[in-house]
Design a protein around this motif. Structure first.
Motif, PDB file in Angstrom:
ATOM      1  N   ARG A 165       0.816  -1.205   0.000  1.00 57.47           N
ATOM      2  CA  ARG A 165       0.000   0.000   0.000  1.00 57.47           C
ATOM      3  C   ARG A 165       0.856   1.265   0.000  1.00 57.47           C
ATOM      4  O   ARG A 165       0.509   2.252  -0.638  1.00 57.47           O
ATOM      5  CB  ARG A 165      -0.942  -0.007   1.196  1.00 57.47           C
ATOM      6  N   GLU A 166       1.952   1.233   0.717  1.00 60.08           N
ATOM      7  CA  GLU A 166       2.839   2.399   0.690  1.00 60.08           C
ATOM      8  C   GLU A 166       3.405   2.596  -0.711  1.00 60.08           C
ATOM      9  O   GLU A 166       3.586   3.726  -1.172  1.00 60.08           O
ATOM     10  CB  GLU A 166       3.979   2.228   1.707  1.00 60.08           C
ATOM     11  N   GLY A 167       3.691   1.494  -1.406  1.00 63.81           N
ATOM     12  CA  GLY A 167       4.185   1.597  -2.771  1.00 63.81           C
ATOM     13  C   GLY A 167       3.174   2.252  -3.692  1.00 63.81           C
ATOM     14  O   GLY A 167       3.532   3.032  -4.588  1.00 63.81           O
ATOM     15  N   GLN A 168       1.892   1.955  -3.467  1.00 64.61           N
ATOM     16  CA  GLN A 168       0.846   2.569  -4.287  1.00 64.61           C
ATOM     17  C   GLN A 168       0.690   4.054  -4.011  1.00 64.61           C
ATOM     18  O   GLN A 168       0.220   4.810  -4.857  1.00 64.61           O
ATOM     19  CB  GLN A 168      -0.489   1.872  -4.039  1.00 64.61           C
ATOM     20  N   LEU A 169       1.105   4.492  -2.824  1.00 64.47           N
ATOM     21  CA  LEU A 169       0.940   5.896  -2.446  1.00 64.47           C
ATOM     22  C   LEU A 169       2.160   6.757  -2.751  1.00 64.47           C
ATOM     23  O   LEU A 169       2.145   7.950  -2.468  1.00 64.47           O
ATOM     24  CB  LEU A 169       0.630   5.990  -0.946  1.00 64.47           C
ATOM     25  N   LEU A 170       3.218   6.162  -3.301  1.00 65.97           N
ATOM     26  CA  LEU A 170       4.396   6.957  -3.636  1.00 65.97           C
ATOM     27  C   LEU A 170       4.016   8.054  -4.616  1.00 65.97           C
ATOM     28  O   LEU A 170       3.101   7.917  -5.417  1.00 65.97           O
ATOM     29  CB  LEU A 170       5.481   6.064  -4.232  1.00 65.97           C
ATOM     30  N   ARG A 171       4.740   9.160  -4.571  1.00 61.79           N
ATOM     31  CA  ARG A 171       4.376  10.329  -5.379  1.00 61.79           C
ATOM     32  C   ARG A 171       4.324   9.961  -6.865  1.00 61.79           C
ATOM     33  O   ARG A 171       5.112   9.180  -7.369  1.00 61.79           O
ATOM     34  CB  ARG A 171       5.357  11.474  -5.138  1.00 61.79           C
ATOM     35  N   THR A 172       3.400  10.577  -7.553  1.00 58.54           N
ATOM     36  CA  THR A 172       3.116  10.195  -8.936  1.00 58.54           C
ATOM     37  C   THR A 172       4.057  10.845  -9.943  1.00 58.54           C
ATOM     38  O   THR A 172       4.076  10.434 -11.099  1.00 58.54           O
ATOM     39  CB  THR A 172       1.674  10.591  -9.309  1.00 58.54           C
ATOM     40  N   ASP A 173       4.845  11.836  -9.521  1.00 57.33           N
ATOM     41  CA  ASP A 173       5.702  12.523 -10.487  1.00 57.33           C
ATOM     42  C   ASP A 173       7.103  11.921 -10.560  1.00 57.33           C
ATOM     43  O   ASP A 173       8.004  12.490 -11.170  1.00 57.33           O
ATOM     44  CB  ASP A 173       5.811  14.013 -10.139  1.00 57.33           C
ATOM     45  N   SER A 174       7.310  10.771  -9.958  1.00 59.64           N
ATOM     46  CA  SER A 174       8.627  10.135  -9.940  1.00 59.64           C
ATOM     47  C   SER A 174       8.615   8.892 -10.819  1.00 59.64           C
ATOM     48  O   SER A 174       7.735   8.039 -10.692  1.00 59.64           O
ATOM     49  CB  SER A 174       8.999   9.742  -8.502  1.00 59.64           C
ATOM     50  N   ARG A 175       9.602   8.792 -11.688  1.00 59.13           N
ATOM     51  CA  ARG A 175       9.701   7.614 -12.546  1.00 59.13           C
ATOM     52  C   ARG A 175       9.932   6.355 -11.722  1.00 59.13           C
ATOM     53  O   ARG A 175       9.337   5.299 -11.994  1.00 59.13           O
ATOM     54  CB  ARG A 175      10.849   7.801 -13.538  1.00 59.13           C
ATOM     55  N   ALA A 176      10.785   6.463 -10.699  1.00 62.10           N
ATOM     56  CA  ALA A 176      11.054   5.299  -9.851  1.00 62.10           C
ATOM     57  C   ALA A 176       9.782   4.851  -9.130  1.00 62.10           C
ATOM     58  O   ALA A 176       9.517   3.654  -8.987  1.00 62.10           O
ATOM     59  CB  ALA A 176      12.148   5.627  -8.840  1.00 62.10           C
ATOM     60  N   SER A 177       8.981   5.816  -8.661  1.00 61.95           N
ATOM     61  CA  SER A 177       7.733   5.475  -7.982  1.00 61.95           C
ATOM     62  C   SER A 177       6.775   4.775  -8.928  1.00 61.95           C
ATOM     63  O   SER A 177       6.097   3.810  -8.554  1.00 61.95           O
ATOM     64  CB  SER A 177       7.080   6.743  -7.420  1.00 61.95           C
ATOM     65  N   ALA A 178       6.704   5.261 -10.164  1.00 62.92           N
ATOM     66  CA  ALA A 178       5.837   4.625 -11.153  1.00 62.92           C
ATOM     67  C   ALA A 178       6.287   3.193 -11.415  1.00 62.92           C
ATOM     68  O   ALA A 178       5.451   2.290 -11.595  1.00 62.92           O
ATOM     69  CB  ALA A 178       5.843   5.431 -12.445  1.00 62.92           C
TER      70      ALA A 178
END
Length: 370
Positions: free
Chosen positions: A83-96
């Motif tokens: 769930r924390e992974g799903q909430l990572l900021r959306t403007d980061s390529r690594a998060s995506a």
């Protein structure tokens, strides 16, 4: 989390984090990668336990409920990482990439699992139902009721998948009555406190709970730091005010959007639902609220309501999808509500136009099933 907190927990100097990982962000990414490895191994073991089982759709119900419960309770640390992974900021390529990794993992798991029960054609739908019900199952109320209610949810899903009548759900009906009778009153704030709560809610929506500080709230609310600190002395109080505003705001938006979808021709109706969901992409406040309630005893008064009052705004949509049918049970509206929530979460990285197309395709599949 901070580098200092991690160093204390790991009994290692802060410098080791930067020596081995280069940055705190890269450490978070590595932790997510490790969580995905563990989740995949757990999933492989679950699939292996099905060896020799006949491909009977009737057996799916118990498997679904047991899988959700074992994932949330037996693998709780990894479930939180998911769930924390799903909430990572959306403007980061690594998060995506992290979110894409989780999406691929669950798509593969439910593709394989669904095929074992003769339900391969419904694998994507099943994945969506799992996504949201697993999220809600992370919120504890009463263990016996929660587990029984999960079983009823699985039976309702099984009925939808096989074209059978949805059975009664006395456990969930009981929990819903309790949720209605014990719903906490949202306090009426004075003008300044309301500005603080709205500012905290906006920060939660945009960047998650970690962004909520007294200074950030003061800047967003155009107030002095002293005023904010006087009204809400601790960060916990700031977060609680923000989560209250997130909850109330989300309910208001849902009621407004669902009421605006008219029962026109089927194609226009599906377009309206797709527009409704695509218009809500990007906000992370409700998901952050779910995680906070699952963790923080101080927020438990919200837990019963978040888990068992699902579906109030989905009743109208279900009537549109099944015109002429009798009034839907609360279990069915909860099923639809969970599916819609999972769609918004799944397509959060897409543009509004891309998401709208994909969401409409999935809604067509659900409408055909119903």
């Amino acid at each position: 989390m901070s580098a200092r907190q991690i160093s204390v927990a790991a009994s290692a100097p802060v410098s080791s984090i930067y020596h081995h990982f280069g940055s705190l962000e890269r450490l978070f990414e590595t932790a997510q990668e490790e969580a995905q490895v563990r989740a995949r191994l757990w999933g492989d073991d679950r699939i292996a336990q099905l060896d020799g089982l006949p491909a009977d759709p009737a057996a799916f119900v118990a498997f679904f409920a047991a899988t959700v419960d074992d994932w949330v309770m037996g693998q709780r640390q990894i479930a939180f990482a998911w769930r924390e992974g799903q909430l990572l900021r959306t403007d980061s390529r690594a998060s995506a990439q992290v979110r894409a990794g989780w999406c691929g993992l669950w798509a593969d798991f439910w593709r394989r699992a669904s095929a074992r029960f003769g339900l391969a054609r419904h694998a994507r739908l099943i994945e969506r139902f799992f996504d949201n019900e697993a999220f809600l199952h992370m919120i504890d109320w009463r263990r016996t009721v929660d587990r029984a209610g999960l079983g009823e949810y699985a039976r309702g899903l099984g009925a939808w998948l096989t074209g059978q009548p949805v059975p009664p759900a006395p456990w969930r009906d009981f929990a819903r009555r309790e949720a209605l009778s014990t719903a906490p009153d949202v306090p009426e704030h004075d003008g300044t406190t309301a500005r603080i709560a709205e500012a905290a809610a906006t920060l939660i929506e945009e960047a998650g709970p970690s962004a909520v500080t007294h200074r950030a709230v003061a800047d967003r609310a155009d107030l002095t730091l002293g005023v904010v600190s006087h009204k809400r002395r601790t960060k916990a109080e700031l977060l609680q005010a923000g989560f209250e505003a997130v909850y109330v705001g989300a309910l208001g938006r849902l009621h407004a959007r669902t009421a605006s979808i008219a029962p026109a021709d089927p194609a226009a109706m599906l377009d309206g639902i797709a527009d409704f969901i695509a218009g809500s992409l990007g906000g992370r406040g409700i998901d952050a609220l779910h995680l906070a309630v699952a963790r923080d005893p101080a927020l438990r008064p919200f837990g019963l309501q978040l888990r068992y009052l699902r579906g109030a705004t989905s009743r109208h949509l279900l009537q549109l999808l099944r015109p002429g049918r009798p009034d839907s049970s609360y279990l069915e509206t909860a099923l639809l509500s969970g599916f819609l929530s999972a769609l918004a979460r799944r397509h959060a990285d897409s543009s509004a136009d891309e998401a709208r197309t994909a969401i409409r395709e999935e809604m067509e599949a659900l409408a055909a099933l119903l």
